[in-house]
Structure formats: structure tokens, C-alpha cells
Design an enzyme around this catalytic site. Structure first.
Site, PDB file in Angstrom:
ATOM      1  N   SER A 169       0.858  -1.188   0.000  1.00  0.00           N
ATOM      2  CA  SER A 169       0.000   0.000   0.000  1.00  0.00           C
ATOM      3  C   SER A 169       0.894   1.238   0.000  1.00  0.00           C
ATOM      4  O   SER A 169       1.695   1.404  -0.913  1.00  0.00           O
ATOM      5  CB  SER A 169      -0.954  -0.026   1.197  1.00  0.00           C
ATOM      6  N   THR A 170       0.822   2.071   1.013  1.00  0.00           N
ATOM      7  CA  THR A 170       1.608   3.310   1.055  1.00  0.00           C
ATOM      8  C   THR A 170       3.104   3.014   0.957  1.00  0.00           C
ATOM      9  O   THR A 170       3.637   2.228   1.742  1.00  0.00           O
ATOM     10  CB  THR A 170       1.327   4.068   2.360  1.00  0.00           C
ATOM     11  N   HIS A 195      -2.432  -1.031  -3.413  1.00  0.00           N
ATOM     12  CA  HIS A 195      -3.529  -0.079  -3.212  1.00  0.00           C
ATOM     13  C   HIS A 195      -3.169   1.219  -3.937  1.00  0.00           C
ATOM     14  O   HIS A 195      -2.186   1.868  -3.589  1.00  0.00           O
ATOM     15  CB  HIS A 195      -3.729   0.213  -1.715  1.00  0.00           C
ATOM     16  N   MET A 288      -0.431   1.019   5.128  1.00  0.00           N
ATOM     17  CA  MET A 288      -1.258   1.367   6.279  1.00  0.00           C
ATOM     18  C   MET A 288      -2.374   0.328   6.453  1.00  0.00           C
ATOM     19  O   MET A 288      -2.901  -0.182   5.470  1.00  0.00           O
ATOM     20  CB  MET A 288      -1.859   2.755   6.055  1.00  0.00           C
ATOM     21  N   ASP A 291      -4.577  -4.992   5.733  1.00  0.00           N
ATOM     22  CA  ASP A 291      -4.870  -5.816   4.558  1.00  0.00           C
ATOM     23  C   ASP A 291      -3.679  -6.720   4.221  1.00  0.00           C
ATOM     24  O   ASP A 291      -2.549  -6.254   4.107  1.00  0.00           O
ATOM     25  CB  ASP A 291      -5.194  -4.921   3.360  1.00  0.00           C
TER      26      ASP A 291
END
Length: 358
Positions: A169-170, A195, A288, A291
Site C-alpha cells: 500500500s503506502t 492499493h 497502512m 490488509d
């Protein structure tokens, strides 16, 4: 010709070029003195008939050798190549220097599938194999020997995975780039859930495709999983791998958000955990939230190898932390270490096994 000076064995030759005029002259087998000036006299006597009278100064390739020769127009820059035979010796003289890295890599991988064991690959002096290609041994100046160790190993004990899965993600785009930067061009298929907002997934795939030696694409429903390919889940779709007969394909659907995400790392990992006939290495990278943590645990519990990124190298230590707290990772590693570990499947104790659900 020097290799075949001793003709006490059977051989076949495939001559190729993209230039039709060159191929036509090869089919005719007639050359003038200027074209023959660098050919040793001994080889001329062995392979050519000298012209007389009106044909004086011309040399014709002997017909008894033409039965062993196939002539075919081949554009080696094409993404898919079908060779009519497997090779023991291949000469590629100062051709690849005109191609970009992607085209060169693609050609070598195609060629690799058509080489016999211990085949020789001979380049021009200004050429060579990409550094990130497995299966070849350097012998001497611009000559490589093909030694495919996979043909001699039992697949159940092989250290190479069949599939690699990554969730992020991030900070993920930079982390994925770092992890995959030194992967060989014939590595196992790689499934990636990142993401990312809609409309940015295509630009991510294009950027990684330009930077990495691998082919990076946005996954499409029904895509077959192929070595050297990275499949990024498209925005607003869930992605998994589905088996049809003996092959695996991309399966996309629009199931609701899972752990708040679509695509979801958990969805990918949990579905991969149901596959029992593949060796899978999976990594959960910076991001973050949570998931992917439960899905990584499912993979671990079903005998697959799992990794979480360490805190020091993470942009956001959320998803990897959640996985570590669940004891879902066999190892917690930096990005550099993850890249190396994903290419090797260690011996693991299997707690449970589920049947694959299509």
C-alpha cells in the site's frame, strides 16, 4: 562451417535473416570472389564447387549439403517466436546490439526454450547475455553454455517457487521496484496487489515496465500466467489465480471491498492459499492498515513461504506489523533481502492443506 569440418556425423542447419534478398541468395547458394575472400581455402574446397567458363569466379554451395539446410525468414524482435527445431549451437553475430533491453530479453527467453542441454550460444564480441538470466554458464569470449538444472531436479524438491505474490500500500511502488530490480527475466509469474487510486494503476505499470527487466502489465481477466511477467491487479477489481486443466490464469471479479480494499491483498493471498499444487512465495510490504495479514497467515498455514517487510525499510509499518503480530511471516526482512528470498522456496513444515477450489 569450421565446426562441421569433420562431417562424420549428422547435422542440420537453420539459416535465418530478416532480409529477403539475403535469404534468396542463400537458397541459390551462389557467391562471387569478393564474398568468398575471407573464407579459408580448405572450407571452400569442402563446401563449394568452383565455376568454370561463363561461371568462372563464382562459387556454388554443394547440393549434397543443402539437404541439411533450412532457410527461413525470422524477425527475432517479434514477441513470440516458433522455431522449427531445437538447437545445439546458435550463432548471433552483432544483432542484439541494435535492440533495446526488453526486446533482447524476450528473444533470449524464447530461444532458451528451444535449446538442447549443453547447447552453445555464440555472440559477436560486442554482445553478451543479460546478467539476470539463469541457466547459462560463461565459457569464453562471447560464448555461453546452456545448462538447465531444472531438467535434472525433482520439482517437489526444487528451491525455485512456481509463483510469487506481493501485497503493498503506502510506499509500495518504490518498494516493489526495489524488490524486483534484480529478478531474472525468466523468473516465476508475479501477482501484485498495490492499493492505488483508479487511473493511476496504468501509469504505475508503465513506469515499472520501463525500469525493470521484467514485463509489467495490468492484469486482464483470462491472462495466462507466464514466467517473466508481473501482473498488477487493476483498480476496483479483486484478483486471484484460477487453474484450468494444467495451467493457471488471471481471474478478476468485482466482489465487494475486503478489509476496506478493492483490490485486496487478503483476497489474493487467501485464494492462493487454497492452491495445493504450486509452491508460492509471498511478501507483505509497506502499507497502512491490516490488509494482507490474515491472507499471509493462511498461506503460511498451508505450507507456502511468507515474508513481511521490516520496520526500518517500511514507509508505513502497518500491514507488515499486523502480519508479524499474527505470526504470519516465516521471515521479517529488508527490501533488499526480500528480493533474494522470494526466488527461493525453502523446505517447510505443512500444517494444513486444502483442496483447490476453482
Amino acid at each position: 562451417l569450421i565446426i562441421f569440418e569433420n562431417l562424420d556425423f549428422k547435422f542440420k542447419l537453420l539459416a535465418s535473416d530478416i532480409d529477403t534478398d539475403v535469404l534468396n541468395q542463400t537458397k541459390n547458394g551462389i557467391y562471387d570472389e569478393l564474398q568468398m575472400k575471407n573464407i579459408p581455402e580448405k572450407l571452400i574446397q569442402t563446401f563449394f564447387d568452383k565455376g568454370n567458363g561463363a561461371n568462372e569466379g563464382l562459387f556454388k554451395f554443394k547440393s549434397k549439403f543443402k539437404v541439411n539446410l533450412k532457410i527461413r525468414k525470422i524477425n527475432i524482435a517479434e514477441p513470440k517466436l516458433n522455431f522449427p527445431i531445437k538447437f545445439d549451437v546458435v550463432f548471433i553475430r552483432n544483432i542484439l546490439i541494435y535492440f533495446d533491453k526488453k526486446t533482447t530479453n524476450n528473444f533470449i527467453v524464447n530461444l532458451k526454450n528451444n535449446l538442447n542441454e549443453n547447447a552453445l550460444l555464440c555472440f559477436g564480441l560486442s554482445e553478451g547475455l543479460p546478467n539476470n538470466l539463469t541457466g547459462f554458464q560463461y565459457t569464453n569470449a562471447s560464448v555461453y553454455r546452456y545448462a538447465n538444472s531444472d531438467r535434472h531436479s525433482d520439482i517437489s524438491s526444487s528451491s525455485s517457487p512456481d509463483l510469487i505474490a506481493i501485497g503493498a500500500s503506502t510506499g509500495g511502488p518504490q518498494a516493489i521496484e526495489k524488490v524486483l530490480s534484480n529478478f531474472p527475466i525468466d523468473c516465476p509469474p508475479i501477482l501484485v496487489v498495490q492499493h492505488i487510486p483508479k487511473l493511476y494503476d496504468e501509469s504505475l505499470a508503465k513506469r515499472l515496465d520501463n525500469i525493470l527487466p521484467l514485463r509489467v502489465i495490468i492484469a486482464k481477466h483470462g491472462d495466462p500466467l507466464k514466467n517473466g511477467n508481473v501482473y498488477i491487479a487493476p483498480s476496483n477489481y479483486q484478483m486471484k489465480a484460477k487453474q484450468i486443466k494444467n495451467k493457471f490464469y488471471i481471474h478478476l471479479n468485482q466482489i465487494d471491498h475486503i478489509t476496506g480494499h478493492k483490490p485486496s491483498v487478503d483476497y489474493l493471498f487467501e485464494n492462493l492459499a487454497l492452491i495445493t499444487n504450486l509452491k508460492i512465495c509471498a511478501a507483505l510490504l509497506t502499507g497502512m492498515g491490516k490488509d494482507g495479514a490474515k491472507g499471509l497467515l493462511e498461506l503460511k498455514n498451508n505450507g507456502q513461504f511468507t515474508i513481511a517487510q521490516n520496520e526500518k525499510s517500511s514507509t508505513v509499518f502497518g500491514m507488515p506489523r499486523a502480519a508479524i503480530e499474527l505470526h504470519a511471516a516465516h521471515e521479517v526482512l529488508s527490501l533488499v533481502e526480500i528480493g533474494k528470498k522470494l526466488l527461493n522456496f525453502p523446505k517447510l513444515k505443512i500444517k494444513n492443506k486444502h483442496k483447490y477450489i476453482s
